[in-house]
Motif scaffolding. Structure first.
Motif, short mmCIF file in Angstrom:
data_model
loop_
_atom_site.label_atom_id
_atom_site.label_comp_id
_atom_site.label_asym_id
_atom_site.label_seq_id
_atom_site.Cartn_x
_atom_site.Cartn_y
_atom_site.Cartn_z
N UNK A 142 -15.75 41.37 80.54
CA UNK A 142 -15.83 40.39 81.63
C UNK A 142 -15.23 40.94 82.94
N UNK A 143 -15.17 42.28 83.03
CA UNK A 143 -14.78 42.98 84.26
C UNK A 143 -13.30 42.86 84.63
N UNK A 144 -12.44 42.43 83.72
CA UNK A 144 -11.01 42.37 84.00
C UNK A 144 -10.38 43.72 83.64
N UNK A 145 -9.27 44.02 84.31
CA UNK A 145 -8.59 45.30 84.12
C UNK A 145 -7.24 45.06 83.43
N UNK A 146 -6.96 45.85 82.39
CA UNK A 146 -5.70 45.77 81.66
C UNK A 146 -5.20 47.18 81.38
N UNK A 147 -3.89 47.28 81.14
CA UNK A 147 -3.29 48.54 80.71
C UNK A 147 -2.78 48.37 79.29
N UNK A 148 -3.11 49.32 78.45
CA UNK A 148 -2.63 49.32 77.06
C UNK A 148 -1.80 50.58 76.86
N UNK A 149 -0.54 50.43 76.46
CA UNK A 149 0.27 51.62 76.17
C UNK A 149 -0.37 52.44 75.05
N UNK A 150 -0.43 53.74 75.23
CA UNK A 150 -1.03 54.64 74.25
C UNK A 150 0.04 55.00 73.21
N UNK A 151 0.39 54.00 72.41
CA UNK A 151 1.40 54.17 71.37
C UNK A 151 0.85 53.61 70.06
N UNK A 152 1.42 54.04 68.94
CA UNK A 152 0.89 53.69 67.62
C UNK A 152 0.89 52.19 67.33
N UNK A 153 1.78 51.42 67.97
CA UNK A 153 1.80 49.98 67.75
C UNK A 153 0.51 49.32 68.22
N UNK A 154 -0.16 49.92 69.20
CA UNK A 154 -1.39 49.34 69.75
C UNK A 154 -2.64 50.16 69.41
N UNK A 155 -2.52 51.46 69.42
CA UNK A 155 -3.67 52.34 69.15
C UNK A 155 -3.64 52.71 67.67
N UNK A 156 -4.65 52.25 66.94
CA UNK A 156 -4.63 52.49 65.49
C UNK A 156 -5.49 53.68 65.07
N UNK A 157 -6.54 53.96 65.85
CA UNK A 157 -7.40 55.09 65.49
C UNK A 157 -8.15 55.55 66.74
N UNK A 158 -8.24 56.87 66.90
CA UNK A 158 -9.00 57.46 67.99
C UNK A 158 -10.07 58.34 67.37
#
Length: 175
Positions: A142-158
């Motif tokens: 929906x065109x909104x901008x957010x920042x997500x910390x690149x840490x294991x608590x949030x990023x589960x798989x790349x």
């Protein structure tokens, strides 16, 4: 240029009379990039012309947050002064990284997917380096901008090959 290049720094000044240059590095791996005899590419962008000159490292040191390099091909301050303002690149295939480390260029344009629902939430549009952590700048559907910390608590798989990043979309993360 056929190979994809990664910018690793910019020459911002000279130091001394023997051709040493002061570099503002844009890489976490300056010590590895500027090892003796390593090759880098100097970008020359003039008159809508783009060319690269190969340089090999003669010596490297770090002082007060800046990198200082002497190249085998540069032997005087006069030659070094011509390099000020030029960018330093390496070939992407020469960027040896460890498991679970990623090049910023590979993370941009990855789809962000909720690990529980498999719903596509958005796309990575940029990467920010903050003192505490690295953050992914996300543009949602929906065109909104957010920042997500690149840490294991949030990023589960790349999954770089498929250009997807799975996240733990806790309440309030993308709202």
């Amino acid at each position: 240029m056929e190979n994809q290049l990664l910018q690793v720094g910019k020459i911002i000044n000279t130091c001394g009379l023997k051709g040493e240059v002061k570099i503002y590095s844009t890489t976490f791996y300056a010590k590895e990039r500027y090892k003796k005899n390593n090759k880098v590419l100097l970008g020359i962008f003039e008159d809508n012309d783009e060319k690269y000159i190969s340089l090999s490292v003669k010596s490297y040191r770090n002082f007060k947050g800046f990198d200082y390099v002497i190249f085998n091909e540069i032997s005087s301050i006069e030659e070094a002064e011509k390099l000020v303002g030029k960018f330093i690149f390496i070939k992407k295939e020469d960027a040896k990284i460890k498991k679970d480390e990623y090049l910023f260029v590979d993370l941009v344009n990855c789809k962000i997917i909720d690990q529980l629902t498999n719903e596509v939430l958005g796309t990575v549009i940029d990467i920010y380096e903050f003192p505490a952590s690295i953050s992914l700048k996300i543009k949602t559907l929906d065109e909104k901008i957010y920042n997500i910390p690149f840490i294991k608590q949030f990023i589960t798989k790349v999954d770089i090959n498929n250009k997807v990043i799975f996240i733990n979309n806790i309440e309030g993360l993308l709202k």
